[in-house]
Design a protein around this motif. Structure first.
Motif, PDB file in Angstrom:
ATOM      1  N   THR A 127       0.797  -1.226   0.000  1.00  0.00           N
ATOM      2  CA  THR A 127       0.000   0.000   0.000  1.00  0.00           C
ATOM      3  C   THR A 127       0.834   1.283   0.000  1.00  0.00           C
ATOM      4  OG1 THR A 127      -1.827  -1.152   1.095  1.00  0.00           O
ATOM      5  CG2 THR A 127      -1.832   1.258   1.192  1.00  0.00           C
ATOM      6  N   PRO A 128       1.882   1.434   0.850  1.00  0.00           N
ATOM      7  CA  PRO A 128       2.669   2.679   0.810  1.00  0.00           C
ATOM      8  C   PRO A 128       3.260   2.964  -0.568  1.00  0.00           C
ATOM      9  CG  PRO A 128       3.158   1.453   2.800  1.00  0.00           C
ATOM     10  CD  PRO A 128       2.319   0.554   1.950  1.00  0.00           C
ATOM     11  N   LEU A 129       3.729   1.905  -1.254  1.00  0.00           N
ATOM     12  CA  LEU A 129       4.284   2.098  -2.601  1.00  0.00           C
ATOM     13  C   LEU A 129       3.200   2.524  -3.581  1.00  0.00           C
ATOM     14  CD1 LEU A 129       6.714   1.928  -4.487  1.00  0.00           C
ATOM     15  CD2 LEU A 129       6.185  -0.499  -4.836  1.00  0.00           C
ATOM     16  N   LEU A 130       2.022   1.913  -3.460  1.00  0.00           N
ATOM     17  CA  LEU A 130       0.893   2.283  -4.322  1.00  0.00           C
ATOM     18  C   LEU A 130       0.500   3.747  -4.101  1.00  0.00           C
ATOM     19  CD1 LEU A 130      -1.416  -0.873  -4.072  1.00  0.00           C
ATOM     20  CD2 LEU A 130      -0.270  -0.038  -6.138  1.00  0.00           C
ATOM     21  N   VAL A 131       0.430   4.144  -2.837  1.00  0.00           N
ATOM     22  CA  VAL A 131       0.075   5.533  -2.513  1.00  0.00           C
ATOM     23  C   VAL A 131       1.107   6.489  -3.100  1.00  0.00           C
ATOM     24  CG1 VAL A 131      -0.127   7.211  -0.641  1.00  0.00           C
ATOM     25  CG2 VAL A 131      -1.275   4.999  -0.451  1.00  0.00           C
ATOM     26  N   GLY A 132       2.384   6.153  -2.926  1.00  0.00           N
ATOM     27  CA  GLY A 132       3.453   6.997  -3.448  1.00  0.00           C
ATOM     28  C   GLY A 132       3.387   7.139  -4.960  1.00  0.00           C
ATOM     29  N   ASN A 133       3.187   6.021  -5.652  1.00  0.00           N
ATOM     30  CA  ASN A 133       3.113   6.058  -7.117  1.00  0.00           C
ATOM     31  C   ASN A 133       1.856   6.773  -7.602  1.00  0.00           C
ATOM     32  OD1 ASN A 133       5.528   4.689  -7.432  1.00  0.00           O
ATOM     33  ND2 ASN A 133       4.568   2.680  -7.528  1.00  0.00           N
ATOM     34  N   TYR A 134       0.768   6.616  -6.850  1.00  0.00           N
ATOM     35  CA  TYR A 134      -0.485   7.308  -7.172  1.00  0.00           C
ATOM     36  C   TYR A 134      -0.268   8.820  -7.157  1.00  0.00           C
ATOM     37  CZ  TYR A 134      -5.398   8.784  -6.493  1.00  0.00           C
ATOM     38  OH  TYR A 134      -6.633   9.382  -6.603  1.00  0.00           O
ATOM     39  N   ILE A 135       0.394   9.319  -6.119  1.00  0.00           N
ATOM     40  CA  ILE A 135       0.631  10.758  -5.991  1.00  0.00           C
ATOM     41  C   ILE A 135       1.661  11.243  -7.006  1.00  0.00           C
ATOM     42  CG2 ILE A 135       1.482  12.562  -4.436  1.00  0.00           C
ATOM     43  CD1 ILE A 135       0.285  10.916  -2.110  1.00  0.00           C
TER      44      ILE A 135
ATOM     45  N   MET B  39      -6.942  -0.110  -5.430  1.00  0.00           N
ATOM     46  CA  MET B  39      -7.277   1.033  -4.595  1.00  0.00           C
ATOM     47  C   MET B  39      -8.666   0.918  -3.974  1.00  0.00           C
ATOM     48  SD  MET B  39      -5.788   3.987  -7.135  1.00  0.00           S
ATOM     49  CE  MET B  39      -6.717   5.283  -6.327  1.00  0.00           C
ATOM     50  N   MET B  40      -9.457  -0.035  -4.431  1.00  0.00           N
ATOM     51  CA  MET B  40     -10.840  -0.173  -3.984  1.00  0.00           C
ATOM     52  C   MET B  40     -10.982  -1.278  -2.933  1.00  0.00           C
ATOM     53  SD  MET B  40     -12.110   2.176  -5.911  1.00  0.00           S
ATOM     54  CE  MET B  40     -13.892   1.946  -5.726  1.00  0.00           C
ATOM     55  N   THR B  41     -11.976  -1.132  -2.066  1.00  0.00           N
ATOM     56  CA  THR B  41     -12.272  -2.192  -1.093  1.00  0.00           C
ATOM     57  C   THR B  41     -12.925  -3.373  -1.808  1.00  0.00           C
ATOM     58  OG1 THR B  41     -14.455  -1.278  -0.635  1.00  0.00           O
ATOM     59  CG2 THR B  41     -12.624  -0.521   0.765  1.00  0.00           C
ATOM     60  N   LYS B  42     -12.963  -4.518  -1.137  1.00  0.00           N
ATOM     61  CA  LYS B  42     -13.604  -5.695  -1.715  1.00  0.00           C
ATOM     62  C   LYS B  42     -15.118  -5.484  -1.770  1.00  0.00           C
ATOM     63  CE  LYS B  42     -10.122  -9.041  -0.195  1.00  0.00           C
ATOM     64  NZ  LYS B  42      -9.870 -10.266   0.616  1.00  0.00           N
ATOM     65  N   PRO B  43     -15.740  -5.955  -2.850  1.00  0.00           N
ATOM     66  CA  PRO B  43     -17.209  -5.815  -2.959  1.00  0.00           C
ATOM     67  C   PRO B  43     -17.924  -6.584  -1.845  1.00  0.00           C
ATOM     68  CG  PRO B  43     -16.233  -6.398  -5.074  1.00  0.00           C
ATOM     69  CD  PRO B  43     -15.154  -6.555  -4.050  1.00  0.00           C
ATOM     70  N   THR B  44     -19.025  -6.046  -1.393  1.00  0.00           N
ATOM     71  CA  THR B  44     -19.868  -6.709  -0.397  1.00  0.00           C
ATOM     72  C   THR B  44     -21.316  -6.654  -0.885  1.00  0.00           C
ATOM     73  OG1 THR B  44     -20.268  -4.682   0.854  1.00  0.00           O
ATOM     74  CG2 THR B  44     -18.319  -5.985   1.461  1.00  0.00           C
ATOM     75  N   LYS B  45     -22.207  -7.299  -0.166  1.00  0.00           N
ATOM     76  CA  LYS B  45     -23.624  -7.282  -0.545  1.00  0.00           C
ATOM     77  C   LYS B  45     -24.185  -5.869  -0.508  1.00  0.00           C
ATOM     78  CE  LYS B  45     -24.761 -12.008   0.893  1.00  0.00           C
ATOM     79  NZ  LYS B  45     -25.585 -12.862   1.805  1.00  0.00           N
ATOM     80  N   THR B  46     -23.763  -5.104   0.495  1.00  0.00           N
ATOM     81  CA  THR B  46     -24.267  -3.736   0.625  1.00  0.00           C
ATOM     82  C   THR B  46     -23.466  -2.733  -0.201  1.00  0.00           C
ATOM     83  OG1 THR B  46     -22.891  -3.441   2.596  1.00  0.00           O
ATOM     84  CG2 THR B  46     -25.177  -4.167   2.931  1.00  0.00           C
TER      85      THR B  46
ATOM     86  N   ARG C  46     -10.404   2.981  -0.891  1.00  0.00           N
ATOM     87  CA  ARG C  46      -9.846   2.671   0.425  1.00  0.00           C
ATOM     88  C   ARG C  46      -9.393   3.948   1.130  1.00  0.00           C
ATOM     89  NH1 ARG C  46      -5.424  -1.591  -1.184  1.00  0.00           N
ATOM     90  NH2 ARG C  46      -4.697  -1.081   0.925  1.00  0.00           N
ATOM     91  N   ALA C  47      -9.365   3.887   2.459  1.00  0.00           N
ATOM     92  CA  ALA C  47      -9.055   5.067   3.275  1.00  0.00           C
ATOM     93  C   ALA C  47      -7.694   5.661   2.928  1.00  0.00           C
ATOM     94  CB  ALA C  47      -9.099   4.692   4.756  1.00  0.00           C
ATOM     95  N   GLU C  48      -6.706   4.791   2.627  1.00  0.00           N
ATOM     96  CA  GLU C  48      -5.356   5.276   2.323  1.00  0.00           C
ATOM     97  C   GLU C  48      -5.353   6.173   1.085  1.00  0.00           C
ATOM     98  OE1 GLU C  48      -4.835   1.059   4.039  1.00  0.00           O
ATOM     99  OE2 GLU C  48      -6.200   2.098   2.668  1.00  0.00           O
ATOM    100  N   PHE C  49      -6.243   5.857   0.127  1.00  0.00           N
ATOM    101  CA  PHE C  49      -6.263   6.632  -1.111  1.00  0.00           C
ATOM    102  C   PHE C  49      -7.172   7.850  -1.010  1.00  0.00           C
ATOM    103  CE2 PHE C  49      -4.749   2.433  -2.131  1.00  0.00           C
ATOM    104  CZ  PHE C  49      -3.607   2.734  -2.871  1.00  0.00           C
TER     105      PHE C  49
ATOM    106  N   ASP D 276      -5.683  11.493  -1.853  1.00  0.00           N
ATOM    107  CA  ASP D 276      -6.350  12.575  -2.579  1.00  0.00           C
ATOM    108  C   ASP D 276      -6.243  13.895  -1.813  1.00  0.00           C
ATOM    109  OD1 ASP D 276      -7.112  11.194  -4.857  1.00  0.00           O
ATOM    110  OD2 ASP D 276      -9.046  10.574  -4.024  1.00  0.00           O
ATOM    111  N   GLN D 277      -6.333  13.821  -0.482  1.00  0.00           N
ATOM    112  CA  GLN D 277      -6.151  15.022   0.337  1.00  0.00           C
ATOM    113  C   GLN D 277      -4.716  15.546   0.221  1.00  0.00           C
ATOM    114  OE1 GLN D 277      -7.537  14.778   4.451  1.00  0.00           O
ATOM    115  NE2 GLN D 277      -8.975  13.161   3.884  1.00  0.00           N
ATOM    116  N   MET D 278      -3.750  14.622   0.179  1.00  0.00           N
ATOM    117  CA  MET D 278      -2.341  15.005   0.034  1.00  0.00           C
ATOM    118  C   MET D 278      -2.109  15.681  -1.311  1.00  0.00           C
ATOM    119  SD  MET D 278      -0.867  11.469   1.667  1.00  0.00           S
ATOM    120  CE  MET D 278       0.902  11.727   1.455  1.00  0.00           C
ATOM    121  N   ILE D 279      -2.739  15.155  -2.353  1.00  0.00           N
ATOM    122  CA  ILE D 279      -2.633  15.757  -3.689  1.00  0.00           C
ATOM    123  C   ILE D 279      -3.204  17.167  -3.672  1.00  0.00           C
ATOM    124  CG2 ILE D 279      -3.608  15.655  -6.021  1.00  0.00           C
ATOM    125  CD1 ILE D 279      -3.246  12.589  -5.875  1.00  0.00           C
ATOM    126  N   GLN D 280      -4.379  17.328  -3.076  1.00  0.00           N
ATOM    127  CA  GLN D 280      -5.009  18.648  -3.031  1.00  0.00           C
ATOM    128  C   GLN D 280      -4.168  19.640  -2.239  1.00  0.00           C
ATOM    129  OE1 GLN D 280      -7.646  19.886  -4.710  1.00  0.00           O
ATOM    130  NE2 GLN D 280      -7.634  17.894  -5.753  1.00  0.00           N
TER     131      GLN D 280
END
Length: 282
Positions: free
Chosen positions: A49-57, A85-92, A99-102, A106-110
């Motif tokens: 996840t940290p690497l994904l977040v870093g590359n995303y930004i 970046m997305m949570t696993k699908p559920t019935k609801t 996901r919260a990390e992303f 987005d806040q870090m990008i802004q």
């Protein structure tokens, strides 16, 4: 020697021809672990996840095209980065949600996107520029986040838990900041030298940082004053140590275990008893 491209830059194949800041740092931590990782015999246990977040930004500030390409890319041949970046699908929630990390990413990008200094200094540069050159007798590679050759500077973008968090420097027995703790002074010195050799231009380094806090903090840092001497000391350190690391890579010298890391624990064999009073503590 292999010609470096955006596609092969991070491959272990090119690491055999070019030393890099990350590879050098691996060797300083544990020679045996660095070699095992380089040979692809072992990989450290870590969250992606940290690497994904870093590359995303990073990709966001590279260009809209690079960001879209990163979102659509599949690093493992399975899910795309966007899907990871997305949570696993559920019935609801059948489609899942970000996901919260992303959401925080987005806040870090802004936070950076809305900053005038960041937009004035970082954004005009050419992004993800590959540079090469020699330090001592060996080839090195680097990738510059944002290079502004016509104005003689370059920038690195760093994500950090807390800009003002103190870090213990065991070597010098004192508290220090995240830039010194993570070796970013050495990284800046390496990049400065490789840019000079690649473009015949002497460029000044800057770091922009953004924290993983709510709301995110941000900072802009230069390398003036005493830091210039620390950068030269870093290059001298590399020249003094790197020959051994290259000899380890070619099999001329056996690597040493650090005695503490994850790889050592995995491969450790007891050979005798140790006095209770001799147990090392951190």
């Amino acid at each position: 020697m292999l010609k470096l491209t955006p596609e092969n830059y991070y491959s272990h194949e090119t690491d055999w021809d070019y030393m890099s800041f990350s590879l050098y740092k691996d060797f300083t931590k544990c020679e045996a672990a660095a070699l095992a990782k380089l040979n692809e015999d072992w990989q450290p246990t870590s969250s992606p996840t940290p690497l994904l977040v870093g590359n995303y930004i990073h990709s966001y500030f590279e260009s809209p095209e690079a960001h879209q390409a990163w979102l659509d890319r599949s690093e493992t041949g399975a899910k795309t980065n966007r899907e990871l970046m997305m949570t696993k699908p559920t019935k609801t929630d059948p489609d899942g949600h970000l996901r919260a990390e992303f959401k925080l990413a987005d806040q870090m990008i802004q936070t950076l996107k809305n900053d005038k200094l960041f937009n004035f200094v970082y954004m005009p540069g050419e992004k993800e520029v590959i540079v090469t050159g020699k330090i001592g007798d060996h080839e090195w590679k680097g990738k510059i986040d944002s290079l502004v050759l016509n104005k003689g500077y370059f920038c690195d973008l760093k994500m950090v838990d807390d800009i003002h968090k103190k870090h213990w420097d065991a070597k010098n027995h004192q508290w220090t900041n995240f830039i010194e703790d993570r070796g970013y002074i050495m990284q800046a010195a390496i990049y400065k030298e490789l840019i000079k050799q690649s473009f015949n231009k002497n460029c000044q380094p800057f770091i922009f940082s953004v924290s993983k806090q709510t709301p995110p903090d941000k900072g802009a840092f230069d390398f003036q004053g005493d830091t210039k001497f620390l950068m030269q000391e870093a290059i001298d350190e590399i020249k003094e140590n790197q020959e051994r690391y290259w000899q380890i890579m070619t099999g001329e010298v056996a690597p040493k275990h650090c005695g503490k890391c994850e790889f050592f624990r995995l491969t450790k064999e007891l050979s005798g008893f140790q006095h209770v009073t001799d147990i090392e503590v951190d």
